[in-house]
Design an enzyme around this catalytic site. Sequence first.
Site, short mmCIF file in Angstrom:
data_model
loop_
_atom_site.label_atom_id
_atom_site.label_comp_id
_atom_site.label_asym_id
_atom_site.label_seq_id
_atom_site.Cartn_x
_atom_site.Cartn_y
_atom_site.Cartn_z
N GLY A 82 -120.44 38.12 44.55
CA GLY A 82 -119.23 38.62 43.90
C GLY A 82 -118.36 39.40 44.87
O GLY A 82 -117.13 39.30 44.85
N ASP A 83 -119.00 40.18 45.75
CA ASP A 83 -118.23 40.96 46.73
C ASP A 83 -117.46 40.05 47.67
O ASP A 83 -116.33 40.36 48.06
CB ASP A 83 -119.17 41.84 47.56
N1 LIG Z 1 -126.06 29.71 43.19
C1 LIG Z 1 -124.79 29.60 43.60
N2 LIG Z 1 -124.33 28.46 44.12
C2 LIG Z 1 -123.04 28.32 44.54
N3 LIG Z 1 -122.13 29.30 44.45
C3 LIG Z 1 -122.53 30.48 43.93
C4 LIG Z 1 -123.88 30.70 43.47
N4 LIG Z 1 -123.96 31.97 43.00
C5 LIG Z 1 -122.73 32.51 43.17
N5 LIG Z 1 -121.88 31.62 43.72
C6 LIG Z 1 -120.46 31.82 44.06
O1 LIG Z 1 -120.17 33.20 44.14
C7 LIG Z 1 -119.30 33.60 43.08
C8 LIG Z 1 -119.67 34.97 42.57
O2 LIG Z 1 -120.98 34.94 42.06
P1 LIG Z 1 -121.49 35.83 40.82
O3 LIG Z 1 -120.80 35.41 39.58
O4 LIG Z 1 -122.96 35.77 40.85
O5 LIG Z 1 -120.95 37.28 41.23
P2 LIG Z 1 -121.49 38.72 40.82
O6 LIG Z 1 -122.42 38.62 39.66
O7 LIG Z 1 -120.32 39.60 40.70
O8 LIG Z 1 -122.31 39.11 42.15
P3 LIG Z 1 -122.57 40.52 42.83
O9 LIG Z 1 -121.97 41.59 41.98
O10 LIG Z 1 -124.07 40.61 42.93
O11 LIG Z 1 -121.95 40.46 44.18
C9 LIG Z 1 -119.36 32.49 42.04
O12 LIG Z 1 -118.17 32.40 41.30
C10 LIG Z 1 -119.58 31.26 42.94
O13 LIG Z 1 -118.34 30.83 43.52
MG LIG Z 2 -120.34 41.72 40.85
#
Ligand SMILES: Nc1ncnc2c1ncn2[C@@H]1O[C@H](COP(=O)(O)OP(=O)(O)OP(=O)(O)O)[C@@H](O)[C@H]1O
Ligand SMILES: [Mg+2]
Length: 312
Positions: A253-254
């Site tokens: 996400g970052d």
């Molecule tokens: N398993 C995966 N395969 C491919 N792309 C991924 C995967 N997991 C995450 N991503 C990419 O990263 C983006 C952000 O992931 P996610 O929704 O998990 O963010 P988050 O929960 O805010 O993460 P964090 O807060 O831990 O940094 C997704 O929209 C996607 O583009």
């Molecule tokens: Mg996040």
Amino acid sequence: MIYTVTLNPALDKTVEIPSLTVNAVNRITTMRTDPGGKGINVSKVIAKLGGKSIATGILGGGTGRAILSALKDLELTTSFHFVEGETRTNMKIIDPVQHTNTDINEPGVTVSEEILHELLEELLENLTAKDIVVISGSMPKGSPQDTYYTWTKACREKGAKVILDADGDLLKAGLMASPYLIKPNNHELSSLVGRTLTTPEELAKTARELMEQYGISKIIVSMGGDGALYVTGSETLYAEGLKVPVGSTVGAGDSVVAALAVAEEAGMSLSDTVCLSTATGAANVMCSGTQAAEYSVIQELLPKVVFHQIEI
Ligand SMILES: Nc1ncnc2c1ncn2[C@@H]1O[C@H](COP(=O)(O)OP(=O)(O)OP(=O)(O)O)[C@@H](O)[C@H]1O
Ligand SMILES: [Mg+2]
């Protein structure tokens, strides 16, 4: 300029201990340390994307100095406030035999309202309408619950665009000051509105309602491996997740937030923004820990991004 704010940084220490056992001497076989905390992660990825940022926030003690020196080695520009106490070290123990992950997190520093006020004033001094402020992550002990409201409002009053990436009550407080952009994941958006949202349509509809209710210009809802939704004043796009080998999803996400900030500063079109942030998120998933992906990997993924308009 893009400013990233990390009020509660951490030194992330990832160690491997085969057959971790309580009540016994455990020996570490491999170990790495990385400067961490959401805003710092964003700054690291911005640098890989060829952008510039100033990383600000609060550090303390020897761990704080170690983080600062690691950021200098990465050639990042920083402007941290040093306070009494010790920045937390967060240890992640990976056991390759029992296939377990154990986290041991230190408490970190305690701050006063005066320190937060000084840091905010320092940021506001040079802030202009051309700037972007990324506010993300948790807050140290001693911070008032409405800190993200105060910071978002103050930066907005200078005309700067605020990108807010926070969870729970911190996100709720920040929303009241109308940030320019928020990037909740699907779980954070669900808990914000108190109901489980699953389909892209449900998530996008809720995002649009929040935009109207709070005066937010853009909401990007990330959905892990399922991709992300981009809701702006005029468009609603869904970008599919890229199929990549998963190293670590920590900080995905970052890296999306970093790409969004770079795209915003460059005035990119929505379709270019969608491609850059999806490719950056996926490239970072391919790395281990919170290591930032190389730009060459991101570039290879750019043409593979698939997105389409959705009706809500
Ligand atoms: N398993 C995966 N395969 C491919 N792309 C991924 C995967 N997991 C995450 N991503 C990419 O990263 C983006 C952000 O992931 P996610 O929704 O998990 O963010 P988050 O929960 O805010 O993460 P964090 O807060 O831990 O940094 C997704 O929209 C996607 O583009
Ligand atoms: Mg996040």
